[in-house]
Design a protein around this motif. Structure first.
Motif, PDB file in Angstrom:
ATOM      1  N   GLU A 136      -6.411  -8.951  13.918  1.00  0.00           N
ATOM      2  CA  GLU A 136      -6.332  -8.808  12.456  1.00  0.00           C
ATOM      3  C   GLU A 136      -7.660  -8.326  11.886  1.00  0.00           C
ATOM      4  OE1 GLU A 136      -5.491 -11.515   8.436  1.00  0.00           O
ATOM      5  OE2 GLU A 136      -5.927 -12.467  10.354  1.00  0.00           O
ATOM      6  N   LYS A 137      -7.582  -7.332  11.020  1.00  0.00           N
ATOM      7  CA  LYS A 137      -8.759  -6.792  10.340  1.00  0.00           C
ATOM      8  C   LYS A 137      -8.414  -6.599   8.866  1.00  0.00           C
ATOM      9  CE  LYS A 137     -10.581  -4.433  14.445  1.00  0.00           C
ATOM     10  NZ  LYS A 137     -11.020  -3.137  15.022  1.00  0.00           N
ATOM     11  N   PRO A 138      -8.540  -7.680   8.084  1.00  0.00           N
ATOM     12  CA  PRO A 138      -8.048  -7.649   6.700  1.00  0.00           C
ATOM     13  C   PRO A 138      -8.931  -6.925   5.692  1.00  0.00           C
ATOM     14  CG  PRO A 138      -8.993  -9.793   7.184  1.00  0.00           C
ATOM     15  CD  PRO A 138      -9.032  -9.017   8.463  1.00  0.00           C
ATOM     16  N   HIS A 139     -10.148  -6.560   6.104  1.00  0.00           N
ATOM     17  CA  HIS A 139     -11.073  -5.922   5.165  1.00  0.00           C
ATOM     18  C   HIS A 139     -11.159  -4.426   5.458  1.00  0.00           C
ATOM     19  CE1 HIS A 139     -12.204  -9.946   3.933  1.00  0.00           C
ATOM     20  NE2 HIS A 139     -12.369 -10.251   5.210  1.00  0.00           N
ATOM     21  N   SER A 140     -10.674  -3.621   4.512  1.00  0.00           N
ATOM     22  CA  SER A 140     -10.598  -2.173   4.733  1.00  0.00           C
ATOM     23  C   SER A 140     -11.562  -1.408   3.840  1.00  0.00           C
ATOM     24  CB  SER A 140      -9.177  -1.668   4.470  1.00  0.00           C
ATOM     25  OG  SER A 140      -8.270  -2.259   5.370  1.00  0.00           O
ATOM     26  N   CYS A 141     -12.117  -0.330   4.404  1.00  0.00           N
ATOM     27  CA  CYS A 141     -12.987   0.571   3.649  1.00  0.00           C
ATOM     28  C   CYS A 141     -12.121   1.460   2.764  1.00  0.00           C
ATOM     29  CB  CYS A 141     -13.807   1.414   4.617  1.00  0.00           C
ATOM     30  SG  CYS A 141     -14.741   2.745   3.830  1.00  0.00           S
ATOM     31  N   GLU A 142     -12.409   1.485   1.472  1.00  0.00           N
ATOM     32  CA  GLU A 142     -11.611   2.277   0.531  1.00  0.00           C
ATOM     33  C   GLU A 142     -11.865   3.773   0.668  1.00  0.00           C
ATOM     34  OE1 GLU A 142     -12.546   0.719  -3.282  1.00  0.00           O
ATOM     35  OE2 GLU A 142     -11.404  -1.135  -3.021  1.00  0.00           O
ATOM     36  N   VAL A 143     -12.925   4.129   1.376  1.00  0.00           N
ATOM     37  CA  VAL A 143     -13.264   5.545   1.521  1.00  0.00           C
ATOM     38  C   VAL A 143     -12.575   6.157   2.730  1.00  0.00           C
ATOM     39  CG1 VAL A 143     -15.129   7.223   1.764  1.00  0.00           C
ATOM     40  CG2 VAL A 143     -15.489   5.168   0.396  1.00  0.00           C
ATOM     41  N   CYS A 144     -12.748   5.546   3.915  1.00  0.00           N
ATOM     42  CA  CYS A 144     -12.236   6.155   5.152  1.00  0.00           C
ATOM     43  C   CYS A 144     -11.115   5.374   5.802  1.00  0.00           C
ATOM     44  CB  CYS A 144     -13.369   6.339   6.160  1.00  0.00           C
ATOM     45  SG  CYS A 144     -14.035   4.780   6.823  1.00  0.00           S
ATOM     46  N   GLY A 145     -10.809   4.179   5.261  1.00  0.00           N
ATOM     47  CA  GLY A 145      -9.704   3.403   5.814  1.00  0.00           C
ATOM     48  C   GLY A 145     -10.056   2.540   7.008  1.00  0.00           C
ATOM     49  N   ALA A 146     -11.296   2.609   7.508  1.00  0.00           N
ATOM     50  CA  ALA A 146     -11.710   1.762   8.632  1.00  0.00           C
ATOM     51  C   ALA A 146     -11.545   0.291   8.239  1.00  0.00           C
ATOM     52  CB  ALA A 146     -13.157   2.056   9.014  1.00  0.00           C
TER      53      ALA A 146
ATOM     54  N   SER B  57      -3.293   6.179   7.384  1.00  0.00           N
ATOM     55  CA  SER B  57      -3.921   5.076   6.646  1.00  0.00           C
ATOM     56  C   SER B  57      -3.253   4.939   5.283  1.00  0.00           C
ATOM     57  CB  SER B  57      -5.423   5.335   6.467  1.00  0.00           C
ATOM     58  OG  SER B  57      -6.076   5.392   7.707  1.00  0.00           O
ATOM     59  N   SER B  58      -3.066   3.703   4.851  1.00  0.00           N
ATOM     60  CA  SER B  58      -2.393   3.475   3.575  1.00  0.00           C
ATOM     61  C   SER B  58      -3.315   2.785   2.577  1.00  0.00           C
ATOM     62  CB  SER B  58      -1.123   2.646   3.784  1.00  0.00           C
ATOM     63  OG  SER B  58      -1.413   1.431   4.450  1.00  0.00           O
ATOM     64  N   PHE B  59      -3.035   2.977   1.293  1.00  0.00           N
ATOM     65  CA  PHE B  59      -3.924   2.527   0.218  1.00  0.00           C
ATOM     66  C   PHE B  59      -3.113   1.973  -0.949  1.00  0.00           C
ATOM     67  CE2 PHE B  59      -5.827   5.867   2.684  1.00  0.00           C
ATOM     68  CZ  PHE B  59      -7.095   5.386   2.946  1.00  0.00           C
ATOM     69  N   THR B  60      -3.758   1.095  -1.710  1.00  0.00           N
ATOM     70  CA  THR B  60      -3.099   0.474  -2.858  1.00  0.00           C
ATOM     71  C   THR B  60      -2.993   1.424  -4.046  1.00  0.00           C
ATOM     72  OG1 THR B  60      -5.232  -0.453  -3.568  1.00  0.00           O
ATOM     73  CG2 THR B  60      -3.807  -1.858  -2.220  1.00  0.00           C
ATOM     74  N   ARG B  61      -3.912   2.389  -4.145  1.00  0.00           N
ATOM     75  CA  ARG B  61      -3.910   3.323  -5.277  1.00  0.00           C
ATOM     76  C   ARG B  61      -3.975   4.771  -4.792  1.00  0.00           C
ATOM     77  NH1 ARG B  61      -8.040   0.699  -9.789  1.00  0.00           N
ATOM     78  NH2 ARG B  61      -7.436  -1.486  -9.498  1.00  0.00           N
ATOM     79  N   LYS B  62      -3.360   5.639  -5.553  1.00  0.00           N
ATOM     80  CA  LYS B  62      -3.371   7.068  -5.219  1.00  0.00           C
ATOM     81  C   LYS B  62      -4.801   7.602  -5.213  1.00  0.00           C
ATOM     82  CE  LYS B  62      -1.248  11.483  -6.503  1.00  0.00           C
ATOM     83  NZ  LYS B  62      -0.354  12.166  -7.483  1.00  0.00           N
ATOM     84  N   HIS B  63      -5.616   7.103  -6.135  1.00  0.00           N
ATOM     85  CA  HIS B  63      -7.008   7.535  -6.260  1.00  0.00           C
ATOM     86  C   HIS B  63      -7.774   7.288  -4.962  1.00  0.00           C
ATOM     87  CE1 HIS B  63     -10.947   8.235  -7.943  1.00  0.00           C
ATOM     88  NE2 HIS B  63     -11.318   6.986  -7.720  1.00  0.00           N
ATOM     89  N   TYR B  64      -7.547   6.110  -4.347  1.00  0.00           N
ATOM     90  CA  TYR B  64      -8.224   5.779  -3.092  1.00  0.00           C
ATOM     91  C   TYR B  64      -7.760   6.699  -1.964  1.00  0.00           C
ATOM     92  CZ  TYR B  64      -9.563   1.408  -5.436  1.00  0.00           C
ATOM     93  OH  TYR B  64     -10.071   0.478  -6.303  1.00  0.00           O
ATOM     94  N   MET B  65      -6.461   7.010  -1.952  1.00  0.00           N
ATOM     95  CA  MET B  65      -5.924   7.886  -0.917  1.00  0.00           C
ATOM     96  C   MET B  65      -6.532   9.286  -1.019  1.00  0.00           C
ATOM     97  SD  MET B  65      -3.468  10.450  -0.245  1.00  0.00           S
ATOM     98  CE  MET B  65      -2.150  10.340  -1.471  1.00  0.00           C
TER      99      MET B  65
ATOM    100  N   LYS C 293       0.865  -1.185   0.000  1.00  0.00           N
ATOM    101  CA  LYS C 293       0.000   0.000   0.000  1.00  0.00           C
ATOM    102  C   LYS C 293       0.903   1.238   0.000  1.00  0.00           C
ATOM    103  CE  LYS C 293      -3.892  -2.202   2.386  1.00  0.00           C
ATOM    104  NZ  LYS C 293      -4.816  -2.136   3.553  1.00  0.00           N
ATOM    105  N   PRO C 294       1.335   1.667  -1.194  1.00  0.00           N
ATOM    106  CA  PRO C 294       2.362   2.713  -1.271  1.00  0.00           C
ATOM    107  C   PRO C 294       1.878   4.137  -1.030  1.00  0.00           C
ATOM    108  CG  PRO C 294       1.735   1.992  -3.469  1.00  0.00           C
ATOM    109  CD  PRO C 294       0.997   1.120  -2.512  1.00  0.00           C
ATOM    110  N   TYR C 295       0.571   4.340  -0.966  1.00  0.00           N
ATOM    111  CA  TYR C 295       0.049   5.704  -0.812  1.00  0.00           C
ATOM    112  C   TYR C 295      -0.521   5.885   0.601  1.00  0.00           C
ATOM    113  CZ  TYR C 295       0.473   5.415  -5.855  1.00  0.00           C
ATOM    114  OH  TYR C 295       0.957   5.232  -7.122  1.00  0.00           O
ATOM    115  N   SER C 296       0.068   6.802   1.350  1.00  0.00           N
ATOM    116  CA  SER C 296      -0.307   7.003   2.749  1.00  0.00           C
ATOM    117  C   SER C 296      -0.923   8.374   2.979  1.00  0.00           C
ATOM    118  CB  SER C 296       0.914   6.843   3.664  1.00  0.00           C
ATOM    119  OG  SER C 296       1.434   5.536   3.569  1.00  0.00           O
TER     120      SER C 296
END
Length: 400
Positions: free
Chosen positions: A228-238, A95-103, A86-89
């Motif tokens: 462990e909480k492997p399922h993340s919200c793409e909007v708020c990172g929860a 919170s970190s994300f897989t895509r810049k768009h999500y961040m 997850k390169p975009y923080s």
């Protein structure tokens, strides 16, 4: 003059073809077009890449799971679902994300930005897709149709859930349970089902000893220990331990309420809330007190009631140590210390610490008197006032 304008691009290039492509962007020339749909492009490679939509060609494949993509960029982004990268923080909360768009979408939680607004009611949203889903509540559009019965739905997920009502009957279920008659497509499934009758729980937790009938359940349970909480919200990172919890959480962003009451039309985010609401129409109260027989629509109301018998008061005030049977009562009490009065009268502006006090106050404006005397018909704003009046008929002392 026109030629001089085209050359005045303030850019320099090592090859003439690159300069010509650059000039095309200024003059908006798009010499390459798709023969299928007519879309036009400034560069030939863009047009060829677009053609893959029509041909179905997906030349870039994931080495892990075999999923294929039209562009290498999409495949590289997909690979992060395997590597966990997850390169975009977020600079605010980390919170970190897989895509810049999500961040960038997530950042709107901190900034409060909601750039997409509904033209009908003015509601605003952080993402365009949420606004488009919301618009269907006004237009009545239901773009997702069931191929079996033709029923249509506003959201694809609801249509897929509905489809299971058909596939459950259409697909052959050759394995039947000899105890309850339930049928299954696979022998393995009926073996798992039989444990609901036998009580067998072969999978045990090494930490706390809890046992489970299915291996999948112990995997989910272990997350209560590991965190462990492997399922993340793409909007708020929860993040969430279970996928269905994350799906339910997403509705707080989309405003989606897929469960509707057939009686009054009220809609709800989760099915359990709809079931509880239906009891206001049916009068059903399935949860009974074993001590006095009082019945309740919701289990937690019955548990709160039980404390009136046991005397248990698990919620304590951190300031004066007063204890209460319910968290809500404790929170209301805390306002006597903080002075908070969150409930405001829309007529005169008076504010109150408790909602019921504000409702009672509103009757001084509306003139409503919901408590009538059964003997003479006199009515009162508050129940205690009516009970005190009743003593003038019964002869009981008002002080007793």
């Amino acid at each position: 003059m026109e030629g001089n304008h085209l050359l005045d691009t303030r850019g320099s290039f090592t090859q003439k073809k690159n300069m010509l492509l650059h000039v095309q962007r200024h003059c908006k020339e798009k010499p390459y077009f798709c023969e299928v749909c007519g879309s036009r492009f400034t560069m030939r490679k863009s047009m060829l890449r677009h053609m893959q939509i029509h041909t179905g060609k997906k030349p870039h494949s994931c080495e892990v799971c075999g999923t294929s993509f039209t562009r290498k960029l999409y495949m590289l982004q997909h690979m992060r679902t395997h590597t966990g990268e997850k390169p975009y923080s977020c600079e605010v909360c980390g919170s970190s994300f897989t895509r810049k768009h999500y961040m960038l979408q997530h950042m709107r939680i901190h900034t409060g930005e909601k750039p997409y607004s509904c033209e009908v009611c003015g509601s605003s949203f952080t993402m365009k897709q949420y606004m488009l889903k919301h618009m269907r509540t006004h237009t009545g559009e239901k773009p997702y149709s069931c191929e079996v019965c033709g029923s249509s739905f506003t959201i694809k997920q609801n249509m897929l859930q509905h489809m299971r009502t058909h596939t459950g009957h259409i697909e052959e279920k050759s394995h039947s349970c000899g105890v309850c008659g339930a049928s299954f497509r696979m022998k393995h499934h009926i073996m798992l089902h039989m444990r609901t009758h036998t009580g067998e729980k072969p999978h045990s937790c090494e930490v706390c000893g809890a046992s489970f009938s299915m291996k999948h359940h112990i995997t989910l349970h272990m997350r209560t220990h590991t965190g462990e909480k492997p399922h993340s919200c793409e909007v708020c990172g929860a993040s969430f331990a279970m996928k269905h919890h994350m799906v339910r959480h997403m509705r707080t962003h989309t405003g989606e309420k897929p469960y509707s009451c057939e009686v009054c039309g009220s809609s709800f985010t989760i099915n359990q809330n709809l079931i509880q609401h239906m009891r206001t129409h049916t009068g059903e109260k399935p949860h009974s007190c074993e001590i006095c027989g009082s019945s309740f629509t919701m289990k937690h109301h019955m548990l709160q009631h039980l404390r009136t018998h046991t005397g248990e008061k698990p919620y304590s005030c951190e300031i004066c140590n007063s204890s209460f049977t319910s968290k809500q009562n404790m929170l209301e009490h805390m306002r006597t210390h903080t002075g908070e009065k969150p409930y405001t009268c829309e007529v005169c502006g008076s504010s109150f610490a408790q909602r019921r006090s504000m409702v009672r106050h509103m009757r001084t404006h509306t003139g409503e008197k919901p408590y009538p005397c059964e003997i003479c018909g006199a009515s009162f704003i508050q129940k205690p006032h009516m009970l005190r009046h009743m003593r003038t008929h019964t002869g009981r002392s008002a002080i007793s």
